[in-house]
Design a protein around this motif. Structure first.
Motif, PDB file in Angstrom:
ATOM      1  N   LEU A  59      68.776  41.497 101.956  1.00 48.87           N
ATOM      2  CA  LEU A  59      67.666  40.640 101.558  1.00 48.87           C
ATOM      3  C   LEU A  59      68.047  39.179 101.762  1.00 48.87           C
ATOM      4  CD1 LEU A  59      66.907  42.324  98.091  1.00 48.87           C
ATOM      5  CD2 LEU A  59      65.911  42.926 100.311  1.00 48.87           C
ATOM      6  N   LEU A  60      67.041  38.339 101.939  1.00 44.50           N
ATOM      7  CA  LEU A  60      67.226  36.892 101.989  1.00 44.50           C
ATOM      8  C   LEU A  60      66.331  36.296 100.905  1.00 44.50           C
ATOM      9  CD1 LEU A  60      68.279  34.267 103.254  1.00 44.50           C
ATOM     10  CD2 LEU A  60      66.402  34.411 104.919  1.00 44.50           C
ATOM     11  N   LEU A  61      66.952  35.705  99.874  1.00 44.65           N
ATOM     12  CA  LEU A  61      66.208  35.262  98.703  1.00 44.65           C
ATOM     13  C   LEU A  61      66.489  33.798  98.380  1.00 44.65           C
ATOM     14  CD1 LEU A  61      66.981  38.313  96.354  1.00 44.65           C
ATOM     15  CD2 LEU A  61      65.072  38.068  97.970  1.00 44.65           C
ATOM     16  N   SER A  62      65.478  33.126  97.867  1.00 46.37           N
ATOM     17  CA  SER A  62      65.629  31.744  97.433  1.00 46.37           C
ATOM     18  C   SER A  62      66.107  31.702  95.982  1.00 46.37           C
ATOM     19  CB  SER A  62      64.299  31.003  97.551  1.00 46.37           C
ATOM     20  OG  SER A  62      64.367  29.747  96.897  1.00 46.37           O
ATOM     21  N   ASP A  63      67.026  30.778  95.693  1.00 44.48           N
ATOM     22  CA  ASP A  63      67.494  30.608  94.320  1.00 44.48           C
ATOM     23  C   ASP A  63      66.365  30.183  93.389  1.00 44.48           C
ATOM     24  OD1 ASP A  63      70.052  31.208  95.147  1.00 44.48           O
ATOM     25  OD2 ASP A  63      70.677  29.108  95.307  1.00 44.48           O
ATOM     26  N   LEU A  64      65.307  29.624  93.967  1.00 47.04           N
ATOM     27  CA  LEU A  64      64.187  29.141  93.160  1.00 47.04           C
ATOM     28  C   LEU A  64      63.235  30.257  92.752  1.00 47.04           C
ATOM     29  CD1 LEU A  64      63.328  25.915  95.202  1.00 47.04           C
ATOM     30  CD2 LEU A  64      64.862  26.149  93.242  1.00 47.04           C
ATOM     31  N   ALA A  65      63.366  31.423  93.405  1.00 48.94           N
ATOM     32  CA  ALA A  65      62.450  32.524  93.128  1.00 48.94           C
ATOM     33  C   ALA A  65      62.801  33.209  91.811  1.00 48.94           C
ATOM     34  CB  ALA A  65      62.494  33.539  94.265  1.00 48.94           C
ATOM     35  N   GLU A  66      61.778  33.770  91.176  1.00 50.93           N
ATOM     36  CA  GLU A  66      61.966  34.467  89.898  1.00 50.93           C
ATOM     37  C   GLU A  66      62.974  35.599  90.030  1.00 50.93           C
ATOM     38  OE1 GLU A  66      61.006  35.339  85.792  1.00 50.93           O
ATOM     39  OE2 GLU A  66      60.437  33.647  87.058  1.00 50.93           O
ATOM     40  N   HIS A  67      62.878  36.378  91.120  1.00 53.77           N
ATOM     41  CA  HIS A  67      63.792  37.517  91.239  1.00 53.77           C
ATOM     42  C   HIS A  67      65.250  37.074  91.369  1.00 53.77           C
ATOM     43  CE1 HIS A  67      61.859  37.385  95.475  1.00 53.77           C
ATOM     44  NE2 HIS A  67      62.887  36.573  95.481  1.00 53.77           N
ATOM     45  N   SER A  68      65.499  35.935  92.010  1.00 52.21           N
ATOM     46  CA  SER A  68      66.871  35.454  92.141  1.00 52.21           C
ATOM     47  C   SER A  68      67.442  35.025  90.797  1.00 52.21           C
ATOM     48  CB  SER A  68      66.931  34.285  93.126  1.00 52.21           C
ATOM     49  OG  SER A  68      66.506  34.692  94.412  1.00 52.21           O
ATOM     50  N   ARG A  69      66.606  34.370  89.984  1.00 58.83           N
ATOM     51  CA  ARG A  69      67.055  33.982  88.646  1.00 58.83           C
ATOM     52  C   ARG A  69      67.348  35.221  87.798  1.00 58.83           C
ATOM     53  NH1 ARG A  69      62.869  30.006  89.304  1.00 58.83           N
ATOM     54  NH2 ARG A  69      61.443  31.186  87.955  1.00 58.83           N
ATOM     55  N   ASN A  70      66.536  36.260  87.993  1.00 58.61           N
ATOM     56  CA  ASN A  70      66.771  37.509  87.259  1.00 58.61           C
ATOM     57  C   ASN A  70      68.082  38.165  87.682  1.00 58.61           C
ATOM     58  OD1 ASN A  70      64.272  37.053  86.120  1.00 58.61           O
ATOM     59  ND2 ASN A  70      63.192  38.509  87.440  1.00 58.61           N
ATOM     60  N   ILE A  71      68.332  38.193  88.990  1.00 57.54           N
ATOM     61  CA  ILE A  71      69.549  38.828  89.522  1.00 57.54           C
ATOM     62  C   ILE A  71      70.803  38.109  89.025  1.00 57.54           C
ATOM     63  CG2 ILE A  71      70.867  39.191  91.653  1.00 57.54           C
ATOM     64  CD1 ILE A  71      68.161  39.805  93.017  1.00 57.54           C
ATOM     65  N   LYS A  72      70.695  36.799  88.852  1.00 57.84           N
ATOM     66  CA  LYS A  72      71.846  36.032  88.371  1.00 57.84           C
ATOM     67  C   LYS A  72      72.273  36.496  86.988  1.00 57.84           C
ATOM     68  CE  LYS A  72      73.461  31.274  87.856  1.00 57.84           C
ATOM     69  NZ  LYS A  72      73.095  29.829  87.977  1.00 57.84           N
ATOM     70  N   VAL A  73      71.318  36.943  86.180  1.00 57.68           N
ATOM     71  CA  VAL A  73      71.598  37.417  84.826  1.00 57.68           C
ATOM     72  C   VAL A  73      71.949  38.903  84.818  1.00 57.68           C
ATOM     73  CG1 VAL A  73      70.627  37.743  82.517  1.00 57.68           C
ATOM     74  CG2 VAL A  73      70.099  35.669  83.822  1.00 57.68           C
ATOM     75  N   ASP A  74      71.222  39.692  85.609  1.00 60.47           N
ATOM     76  CA  ASP A  74      71.426  41.145  85.669  1.00 60.47           C
ATOM     77  C   ASP A  74      71.221  41.569  87.120  1.00 60.47           C
ATOM     78  OD1 ASP A  74      71.409  43.911  85.510  1.00 60.47           O
ATOM     79  OD2 ASP A  74      70.139  43.987  83.722  1.00 60.47           O
ATOM     80  N   SER A  75      72.298  41.938  87.785  1.00 56.38           N
ATOM     81  CA  SER A  75      72.241  42.224  89.224  1.00 56.38           C
ATOM     82  C   SER A  75      71.654  43.597  89.551  1.00 56.38           C
ATOM     83  CB  SER A  75      73.635  42.124  89.847  1.00 56.38           C
ATOM     84  OG  SER A  75      74.507  43.115  89.303  1.00 56.38           O
ATOM     85  N   ARG A  76      71.342  44.389  88.528  1.00 56.29           N
ATOM     86  CA  ARG A  76      70.762  45.709  88.774  1.00 56.29           C
ATOM     87  C   ARG A  76      69.309  45.559  89.248  1.00 56.29           C
ATOM     88  NH1 ARG A  76      71.517  48.569  83.173  1.00 56.29           N
ATOM     89  NH2 ARG A  76      70.755  46.480  82.596  1.00 56.29           N
TER      90      ARG A  76
END
Length: 259
Positions: A59-76
């Motif tokens: 995947l290619l994701l922006s740090d500004l996106a909601e899903h990226s912020r979520n992954i930073k907390v819980d990578s599952r």
């Protein structure tokens, strides 16, 4: 020779292979993460998808996106790949949900495979807030059709690439050679095997199980008759595809040749 599902039954490996082909053919998926801002509620978003030779999603994701912020907390995460398009009843069509942990990656080969599949992403891939991710697959849930529901272990979903390192190394050269020196063959793949206009046809990836093709109208996936592991195998498989495509053309022009 590389295979799939080492240590599993042939039926489990076959089911895993069916599910894997949905991902190999996909260009988009629905990514589900645990919301870090709304008390852990599931959050689903549409993402562009590619995969590596073993079929780990990229995947290619922006740090500004909601899903990226979520992954930073819980990578599952889970990633839904929908293969139901074209079926009369969408709920009877195939789809697979892949479970895993999303981890940032700087691996050049993964970047190259993603951008070859999604050329438009090249315009923002180098922005500072964008990062590539690879899913460390832990399993999958596969609905192959009505009443065909399977839990799949990672070992059965992923393709065993042991012994196929040469193919990964030579992939860029094979694609460049085909798109530059054998453009007419690639156009034939598009028209005869994908059913798409020839304009803009090019190969974007090749892996042990098949190759990926793009035209101005669509993406296409072409499977090989047998797995390949190196440049010689790629050459033979691509020649076989030409023969297959020419046979389709002959059958279209002469119905008596149809079986």
């Amino acid at each position: 020779m590389p295979g799939n599902g080492s240590g599993s039954s042939s039926s489990e490996a076959k089911i895993g292979g069916e599910a894997r082909q949905l991902l190999r053919a996909a260009t988009v998926g629905s990514l589900a993460t645990a919301s870090s801002s709304v008390q852990g509620w599931p959050y689903a978003s549409l993402v562009l998808v590619a995969c590596d030779h073993e079929a780990s999603p990229i995947l290619l994701l922006s740090d500004l996106a909601e899903h990226s912020r979520n992954i930073k907390v819980d990578s599952r995460v889970s990633l839904l790949i929908d293969g139901t398009s074209g079926t009369a009843d969408r709920l009877t069509g195939p789809r697979v949900t892949i479970f895993g942990k999303a981890e940032k990656t700087l691996e050049p080969g993964l970047r190259n495979r993603f951008l070859a599949r999604h050329e438009s992403a090249q315009t923002y891939a180098d922005f500072r807030d964008f990062n590539f991710y690879k899913l460390d697959v832990t399993g999958a849930h596969f609905v192959a059709g009505f009443g065909r529901i399977h839990r799949i272990k990672a070992i059965d979903f992923l393709y065993d690439v042991v012994g196929a390192a040469e193919l990964s190394t030579c992939e860029p050269e094979v694609l460049e050679h085909m798109n530059t020196d054998h453009a007419e063959a690639v156009a034939l793949y598009a028209s005869a095997l994908v059913g798409a206009p020839e304009e803009g046809a090019s190969l974007t990836g090749i892996d042990p199980e098949g190759c990926d093709l793009i035209t101005e109208m669509c993406h296409g996936r072409l499977s090989f008759d047998a797995p390949i592991v190196d440049a010689a195998g790629a050459r033979a498989a691509l020649i076989d595809l030409v023969a297959r495509a020419r046979q389709v053309v002959r059958q279209r022009s002469d119905p008596e040749q149809r079986e």
